[in-house]
Design a protein around this motif. Structure first.
Motif, PDB file in Angstrom:
ATOM      1  N   ARG A 221      -0.529  -3.515   7.207  1.00  0.00           N
ATOM      2  CA  ARG A 221       0.457  -2.934   8.127  1.00  0.00           C
ATOM      3  C   ARG A 221       0.031  -1.519   8.513  1.00  0.00           C
ATOM      4  O   ARG A 221      -0.345  -0.726   7.668  1.00  0.00           O
ATOM      5  N   VAL A 222       0.078  -1.250   9.794  1.00  0.00           N
ATOM      6  CA  VAL A 222      -0.359   0.050  10.295  1.00  0.00           C
ATOM      7  C   VAL A 222       0.853   0.906  10.621  1.00  0.00           C
ATOM      8  O   VAL A 222       1.813   0.455  11.232  1.00  0.00           O
TER       9      VAL A 222
ATOM     10  N   GLU B  49       7.132   5.127   3.405  1.00  0.00           N
ATOM     11  CA  GLU B  49       6.038   4.180   3.221  1.00  0.00           C
ATOM     12  C   GLU B  49       5.648   4.050   1.745  1.00  0.00           C
ATOM     13  O   GLU B  49       5.306   2.956   1.279  1.00  0.00           O
TER      14      GLU B  49
ATOM     15  N   ARG C 172      -4.844   1.879   6.249  1.00  0.00           N
ATOM     16  CA  ARG C 172      -3.490   2.251   5.820  1.00  0.00           C
ATOM     17  C   ARG C 172      -3.526   3.422   4.833  1.00  0.00           C
ATOM     18  O   ARG C 172      -2.748   4.371   4.954  1.00  0.00           O
TER      19      ARG C 172
ATOM     20  N   GLN D 107      -4.192   6.624   6.644  1.00  0.00           N
ATOM     21  CA  GLN D 107      -3.026   7.108   7.388  1.00  0.00           C
ATOM     22  C   GLN D 107      -2.010   7.759   6.459  1.00  0.00           C
ATOM     23  O   GLN D 107      -1.402   8.777   6.799  1.00  0.00           O
TER      24      GLN D 107
END
Length: 321
Positions: free
Chosen positions: A4-5, A29, A87, A90
């Protein structure tokens, strides 16, 4: 879940208060990653073997604090099982972005202990989130909203409303609140202020001050091109939940997927409530305050009736001069 981005991009140059939204996203997150692995916060800390207290870890997940040591997040990600890849990169970028001091953090960092008392953690976070917000709903029930206060009004109201434990810092609190107002005036994000009618008639023993303050509000009301709107809550008590102040902040969904945040003050206590991100259940308190703000929006009169109510209050104070 691993692929998942996070749809997070900066909308141009870093704003000076940029830690608030990255910290919000990072915490959300990290919580998703922890729940995916069915770990408790204590279990994550035990696996990480890092000197982070349970209370600090909880604050990181809640997006409540600036990440002054981004390297700690890397260790926590190892404990959460976030493998190398886009991920993880990020999330680490969010940690670095969440380390940037905002103007309120800078004031407290470089100042003496007395200034730190005048800039509580809730103010640090609110100031940072405000600098990211593209839309705000502000509800105040007792006084004119803080960023709309004239210097004279701000000084009187602050001294009258500060808790006993903070009165010794009154001058510094007034200064910091003035800086917040200046930042708002410089940005002027799209904001609608809802002010209780009774606040327009508050008797501080200085009718001249109130005349000046209400004239200032009228300048916003009469500026049709301004992104700032003012509505007067005409009903005496339309609020299902009693709060002194509520600020609902929305962020640019096209640039990054940051949920709305609702800030409340009641009984001298400040709280933040985050809206859900994809796959999350909605927090009950957030829903309650969302409904509250929606109710106020529905009950408050439009621009012209609100203007008339401000003019009536202005005339009342002028008659007392």
């Amino acid at each position: 879940m691993e692929d998942r981005v996070i749809p997070f991009k900066r909308p141009g140059a870093d704003p000076p208060g940029s830690w608030g939204v990255p910290a919000l996203l990072l915490g959300a997150e990290m919580q998703i990653e922890r729940e995916r692995t069915a770990l408790t916060q204590k279990q994550v800390l035990a696996k990480a073997r890092v000197r982070v207290s349970p209370s600090v870890y909880s604050r990181i997940e809640n997006g409540e604090m600036r990440i002054d040591k981004p390297a700690v997040v890397e260790v926590l990600l190892d404990a959460l099982g976030v493998r190398p890849g886009p991920r993880r990169q990020q999330l680490l970028q969010l940690a670095r972005d969440a380390s940037v001091e905002g103007w309120a953090s800078s004031v407290r960092t470089r100042a003496r202990a007395a200034y730190r008392e005048a800039v509580p953690d809730s103010m640090l976070r609110l100031a940072s989130l405000e600098e990211w917000a593209v839309r705000q709903i502000v509800i105040d029930t007792n006084v004119v909203s803080g960023v709309l206060q004239t210097p004279r009004y701000r000084a009187v109201v602050t001294r009258r409303t500060l808790l006993a434990s903070q009165r010794q810092h009154a001058e510094r609190v007034i200064e910091v609140r003035g800086l917040r107002a200046e930042k708002f005036q410089a940005r002027l994000p799209r904001t609608t202020f809802f002010i209780q009618r009774s606040a327009l008639y508050a008797d501080f023993g200085e009718p001249g001050m109130m005349v000046e303050q209400l004239q200032f509000l009228l300048r916003y009301v009469d500026d049709l091109g301004s992104p700032v709107a003012i509505r007067v809550i005409a009903v005496e008590d339309p609020l299902a939940i009693q709060v002194a102040s509520l600020i609902r902040l929305s962020f640019a969904k096209g640039a990054f997927a940051a949920p709305d945040v609702i800030y409340t003050e009641a009984g001298g206590r400040a709280e933040f409530h985050r809206g859900p991100i994809a796959g999350e259940d909605v927090d009950g308190d957030y829903l309650d305050y969302q409904d509250l703000s929606d109710t106020v929006i529905q009950l408050a009169p439009g621009p012209m009736p609100s203007r008339e109510l401000i003019v009536e209050a202005l005339s009342w104070h002028r008659d007392r001069l």
